[in-house]
Scaffold this motif. Structure first.
Motif, PDB file in Angstrom:
ATOM      1  N   ASN A 121       0.826  -1.202   0.000  1.00 43.88           N
ATOM      2  CA  ASN A 121       0.000   0.000   0.000  1.00 43.88           C
ATOM      3  C   ASN A 121       0.868   1.264   0.000  1.00 43.88           C
ATOM      4  O   ASN A 121       0.627   2.201  -0.771  1.00 43.88           O
ATOM      5  CB  ASN A 121      -0.919   0.006   1.221  1.00 43.88           C
ATOM      6  CG  ASN A 121      -1.849   1.200   1.236  1.00 43.88           C
ATOM      7  OD1 ASN A 121      -2.745   1.325   0.407  1.00 43.88           O
ATOM      8  ND2 ASN A 121      -1.639   2.100   2.185  1.00 43.88           N
ATOM      9  N   ALA A 122       1.882   1.297   0.867  1.00 43.56           N
ATOM     10  CA  ALA A 122       2.758   2.468   0.934  1.00 43.56           C
ATOM     11  C   ALA A 122       3.581   2.618  -0.341  1.00 43.56           C
ATOM     12  O   ALA A 122       3.812   3.730  -0.816  1.00 43.56           O
ATOM     13  CB  ALA A 122       3.681   2.366   2.146  1.00 43.56           C
ATOM     14  N   ALA A 123       4.007   1.488  -0.924  1.00 49.43           N
ATOM     15  CA  ALA A 123       4.849   1.529  -2.121  1.00 49.43           C
ATOM     16  C   ALA A 123       4.102   2.093  -3.325  1.00 49.43           C
ATOM     17  O   ALA A 123       4.734   2.563  -4.280  1.00 49.43           O
ATOM     18  CB  ALA A 123       5.375   0.135  -2.449  1.00 49.43           C
ATOM     19  N   SER A 124       2.776   2.052  -3.305  1.00 48.87           N
ATOM     20  CA  SER A 124       2.001   2.579  -4.431  1.00 48.87           C
ATOM     21  C   SER A 124       2.228   4.083  -4.607  1.00 48.87           C
ATOM     22  O   SER A 124       1.984   4.631  -5.679  1.00 48.87           O
ATOM     23  CB  SER A 124       0.507   2.302  -4.219  1.00 48.87           C
ATOM     24  OG  SER A 124       0.016   2.996  -3.074  1.00 48.87           O
ATOM     25  N   ARG A 125       2.702   4.753  -3.558  1.00 52.07           N
ATOM     26  CA  ARG A 125       2.978   6.193  -3.645  1.00 52.07           C
ATOM     27  C   ARG A 125       4.337   6.477  -4.268  1.00 52.07           C
ATOM     28  O   ARG A 125       4.683   7.633  -4.499  1.00 52.07           O
ATOM     29  CB  ARG A 125       2.894   6.823  -2.248  1.00 52.07           C
ATOM     30  CG  ARG A 125       1.534   6.639  -1.589  1.00 52.07           C
ATOM     31  CD  ARG A 125       1.518   7.197  -0.180  1.00 52.07           C
ATOM     32  NE  ARG A 125       0.243   6.942   0.477  1.00 52.07           N
ATOM     33  CZ  ARG A 125      -0.822   7.718   0.386  1.00 52.07           C
ATOM     34  NH1 ARG A 125      -0.763   8.815  -0.345  1.00 52.07           N
ATOM     35  NH2 ARG A 125      -1.936   7.418   1.007  1.00 52.07           N
ATOM     36  N   GLY A 126       5.107   5.422  -4.486  1.00 50.65           N
ATOM     37  CA  GLY A 126       6.406   5.593  -5.134  1.00 50.65           C
ATOM     38  C   GLY A 126       6.605   4.540  -6.201  1.00 50.65           C
ATOM     39  O   GLY A 126       7.677   3.931  -6.290  1.00 50.65           O
ATOM     40  N   ALA A 127       5.564   4.324  -7.001  1.00 50.65           N
ATOM     41  CA  ALA A 127       5.584   3.247  -7.997  1.00 50.65           C
ATOM     42  C   ALA A 127       6.695   3.420  -9.022  1.00 50.65           C
ATOM     43  O   ALA A 127       7.128   2.459  -9.661  1.00 50.65           O
ATOM     44  CB  ALA A 127       4.229   3.164  -8.696  1.00 50.65           C
ATOM     45  N   GLN A 128       7.169   4.658  -9.214  1.00 47.92           N
ATOM     46  CA  GLN A 128       8.212   4.913 -10.212  1.00 47.92           C
ATOM     47  C   GLN A 128       9.601   4.545  -9.698  1.00 47.92           C
ATOM     48  O   GLN A 128      10.572   4.607 -10.456  1.00 47.92           O
ATOM     49  CB  GLN A 128       8.186   6.395 -10.626  1.00 47.92           C
ATOM     50  CG  GLN A 128       8.873   7.349  -9.655  1.00 47.92           C
ATOM     51  CD  GLN A 128       8.032   7.701  -8.437  1.00 47.92           C
ATOM     52  OE1 GLN A 128       6.990   7.098  -8.202  1.00 47.92           O
ATOM     53  NE2 GLN A 128       8.479   8.674  -7.670  1.00 47.92           N
ATOM     54  N   LEU A 129       9.702   4.160  -8.434  1.00 47.96           N
ATOM     55  CA  LEU A 129      11.000   3.852  -7.835  1.00 47.96           C
ATOM     56  C   LEU A 129      11.223   2.344  -7.809  1.00 47.96           C
ATOM     57  O   LEU A 129      10.500   1.611  -7.121  1.00 47.96           O
ATOM     58  CB  LEU A 129      11.065   4.400  -6.408  1.00 47.96           C
ATOM     59  CG  LEU A 129      10.825   5.906  -6.268  1.00 47.96           C
ATOM     60  CD1 LEU A 129      10.695   6.282  -4.801  1.00 47.96           C
ATOM     61  CD2 LEU A 129      11.949   6.695  -6.933  1.00 47.96           C
ATOM     62  N   PRO A 130      12.195   1.830  -8.522  1.00 47.50           N
ATOM     63  CA  PRO A 130      12.445   0.384  -8.557  1.00 47.50           C
ATOM     64  C   PRO A 130      12.914  -0.144  -7.201  1.00 47.50           C
ATOM     65  O   PRO A 130      13.831   0.402  -6.602  1.00 47.50           O
ATOM     66  CB  PRO A 130      13.542   0.237  -9.621  1.00 47.50           C
ATOM     67  CG  PRO A 130      14.234   1.564  -9.630  1.00 47.50           C
ATOM     68  CD  PRO A 130      13.178   2.583  -9.343  1.00 47.50           C
ATOM     69  N   GLY A 131      12.268  -1.188  -6.719  1.00 49.57           N
ATOM     70  CA  GLY A 131      12.685  -1.812  -5.465  1.00 49.57           C
ATOM     71  C   GLY A 131      12.159  -1.147  -4.215  1.00 49.57           C
ATOM     72  O   GLY A 131      12.556  -1.519  -3.099  1.00 49.57           O
ATOM     73  N   ILE A 132      11.250  -0.177  -4.350  1.00 50.94           N
ATOM     74  CA  ILE A 132      10.773   0.533  -3.166  1.00 50.94           C
ATOM     75  C   ILE A 132       9.963  -0.378  -2.249  1.00 50.94           C
ATOM     76  O   ILE A 132       9.985  -0.221  -1.028  1.00 50.94           O
ATOM     77  CB  ILE A 132       9.932   1.783  -3.576  1.00 50.94           C
ATOM     78  CG1 ILE A 132       9.618   2.651  -2.358  1.00 50.94           C
ATOM     79  CG2 ILE A 132       8.655   1.358  -4.285  1.00 50.94           C
ATOM     80  CD1 ILE A 132      10.807   3.201  -1.651  1.00 50.94           C
ATOM     81  N   PHE A 133       9.250  -1.356  -2.829  1.00 47.50           N
ATOM     82  CA  PHE A 133       8.445  -2.260  -2.004  1.00 47.50           C
ATOM     83  C   PHE A 133       9.302  -2.980  -0.970  1.00 47.50           C
ATOM     84  O   PHE A 133       8.953  -3.046   0.211  1.00 47.50           O
ATOM     85  CB  PHE A 133       7.724  -3.284  -2.894  1.00 47.50           C
ATOM     86  CG  PHE A 133       7.104  -4.421  -2.123  1.00 47.50           C
ATOM     87  CD1 PHE A 133       5.863  -4.271  -1.509  1.00 47.50           C
ATOM     88  CD2 PHE A 133       7.773  -5.630  -1.986  1.00 47.50           C
ATOM     89  CE1 PHE A 133       5.306  -5.317  -0.778  1.00 47.50           C
ATOM     90  CE2 PHE A 133       7.221  -6.678  -1.267  1.00 47.50           C
ATOM     91  CZ  PHE A 133       5.979  -6.523  -0.658  1.00 47.50           C
ATOM     92  N   TRP A 134      10.424  -3.530  -1.416  1.00 51.54           N
ATOM     93  CA  TRP A 134      11.265  -4.310  -0.506  1.00 51.54           C
ATOM     94  C   TRP A 134      11.902  -3.431   0.556  1.00 51.54           C
ATOM     95  O   TRP A 134      12.091  -3.862   1.696  1.00 51.54           O
ATOM     96  CB  TRP A 134      12.344  -5.043  -1.300  1.00 51.54           C
ATOM     97  CG  TRP A 134      11.766  -6.046  -2.241  1.00 51.54           C
ATOM     98  CD1 TRP A 134      11.697  -5.954  -3.609  1.00 51.54           C
ATOM     99  CD2 TRP A 134      11.135  -7.275  -1.889  1.00 51.54           C
ATOM    100  NE1 TRP A 134      11.059  -7.052  -4.128  1.00 51.54           N
ATOM    101  CE2 TRP A 134      10.706  -7.883  -3.094  1.00 51.54           C
ATOM    102  CE3 TRP A 134      10.890  -7.921  -0.674  1.00 51.54           C
ATOM    103  CZ2 TRP A 134      10.046  -9.106  -3.119  1.00 51.54           C
ATOM    104  CZ3 TRP A 134      10.233  -9.146  -0.691  1.00 51.54           C
ATOM    105  CH2 TRP A 134       9.820  -9.730  -1.901  1.00 51.54           C
ATOM    106  N   ARG A 135      12.212  -2.218   0.235  1.00 51.75           N
ATOM    107  CA  ARG A 135      12.791  -1.303   1.215  1.00 51.75           C
ATOM    108  C   ARG A 135      11.761  -0.900   2.271  1.00 51.75           C
ATOM    109  O   ARG A 135      12.087  -0.786   3.455  1.00 51.75           O
ATOM    110  CB  ARG A 135      13.366  -0.078   0.501  1.00 51.75           C
ATOM    111  CG  ARG A 135      14.663  -0.383  -0.241  1.00 51.75           C
ATOM    112  CD  ARG A 135      15.010   0.683  -1.264  1.00 51.75           C
ATOM    113  NE  ARG A 135      16.333   0.450  -1.864  1.00 51.75           N
ATOM    114  CZ  ARG A 135      16.561  -0.439  -2.816  1.00 51.75           C
ATOM    115  NH1 ARG A 135      15.571  -1.188  -3.280  1.00 51.75           N
ATOM    116  NH2 ARG A 135      17.791  -0.585  -3.294  1.00 51.75           N
ATOM    117  N   ILE A 136      10.531  -0.694   1.834  1.00 50.07           N
ATOM    118  CA  ILE A 136       9.479  -0.374   2.802  1.00 50.07           C
ATOM    119  C   ILE A 136       9.201  -1.583   3.682  1.00 50.07           C
ATOM    120  O   ILE A 136       9.049  -1.461   4.904  1.00 50.07           O
ATOM    121  CB  ILE A 136       8.200   0.082   2.081  1.00 50.07           C
ATOM    122  CG1 ILE A 136       8.440   1.412   1.370  1.00 50.07           C
ATOM    123  CG2 ILE A 136       7.038   0.208   3.070  1.00 50.07           C
ATOM    124  CD1 ILE A 136       7.258   1.887   0.557  1.00 50.07           C
TER     125      ILE A 136
END
Length: 250
Positions: free
Chosen positions: A77-92
């Protein structure tokens, strides 16, 4: 105060009010209201049965699975605000998991929380949910601040600054902004609003003093989790706003 399954259906009258207002004012929110109502109802009913099963089983593995599910859904859910950033899901997800481990570990170590499913799961949900909001706000502010300070950042890069040095000012502002709502809530709690946990305990018949003690514990925990998650996500994600060649992404 008790509710029967039949009388609970009357609560949907509140949704009808929202639908009618949306139609009257031509807001176009009817679909979102309907979907949100159905999803929240189904999800809460399902998790109610799941929690009842987990509480009775008292298995550590079910607790781990539920917490992992919470972290995954919150990170997505939080990563959807930074969808243009590769790998943001795993960092969150990493930030949420570390925040949960540190915060809950201290609560158990200081014997502030009994390590049983009845305490671990609800409190983990509140910690992860609060940290999810912080991470989402951080991404929003980083995207906005980076774009507004693009000229400054690119000038610093051209002068030989590292990506961390060039984006340091933006990073600090984003971290600070993501934490402000949590501390603003702490300033007004008890005066403007009575939090859900405290209200639920009072409605269930607990002493108001006992309910207040638990709510103080929760709010102090939120302050810690907000700081941990905001700092962690900033440390592990700031490089994503740059390319491999250390150029600011468009």
């Amino acid at each position: 105060m008790t509710y029967s399954s039949f009388s609970l259906w009357f609560a949907f009258a509140f949704v009808l009010i929202a639908l009618l207002l949306s139609v009257w004012q031509k807001l176009g929110l009817e679909k979102e209201i309907a979907i949100g109502t159905i999803r929240s109802t189904v999800q809460l009913l399902l998790i109610g049965y799941v929690l009842q099963f987990v509480f009775h089983s008292n298995s550590i593995w079910f607790i781990v699975i539920l917490i992992a599910m919470m972290v995954t859904v919150a990170a997505k859910n939080a990563a959807s605000r930074g969808a243009q950033l590769p790998g943001i899901f795993w960092r969150i997800a990493f930030s949420l998991l570390i925040t949960e481990v540190i915060t809950m570990g201290l609560l158990v170590a200081f014997k502030l929380v009994t390590p049983t499913p009845q305490y671990l799961i609800p409190m983990s949900g509140m910690i992860i949910g609060s940290s999810m909001v912080v991470c989402g706000l951080y991404l929003n502010h980083m995207n906005r601040e980076t774009e507004s300070a693009r000229g400054e950042i690119e000038a610093l890069l051209s002068l030989g600054a590292t990506p961390r040095q060039a984006i340091q000012g933006v990073l600090k502002r984003a971290v600070k902004s993501s934490m402000i709502p949590t501390f603003d809530t702490m300033k007004t709690i008890g005066l403007v609003q009575l939090p859900g946990m405290m209200t639920g305990m009072i409605v269930a018949g607990a002493s108001p003093i006992e309910a207040v003690r638990y709510q103080i514990l929760i709010m102090l925990t939120f302050s810690s989790s907000a700081a941990i998650s905001a700092v962690l996500i900033s440390l592990v994600s700031y490089r994503l706003w740059f390319t491999r060649e250390a150029l600011l992404r468009s």
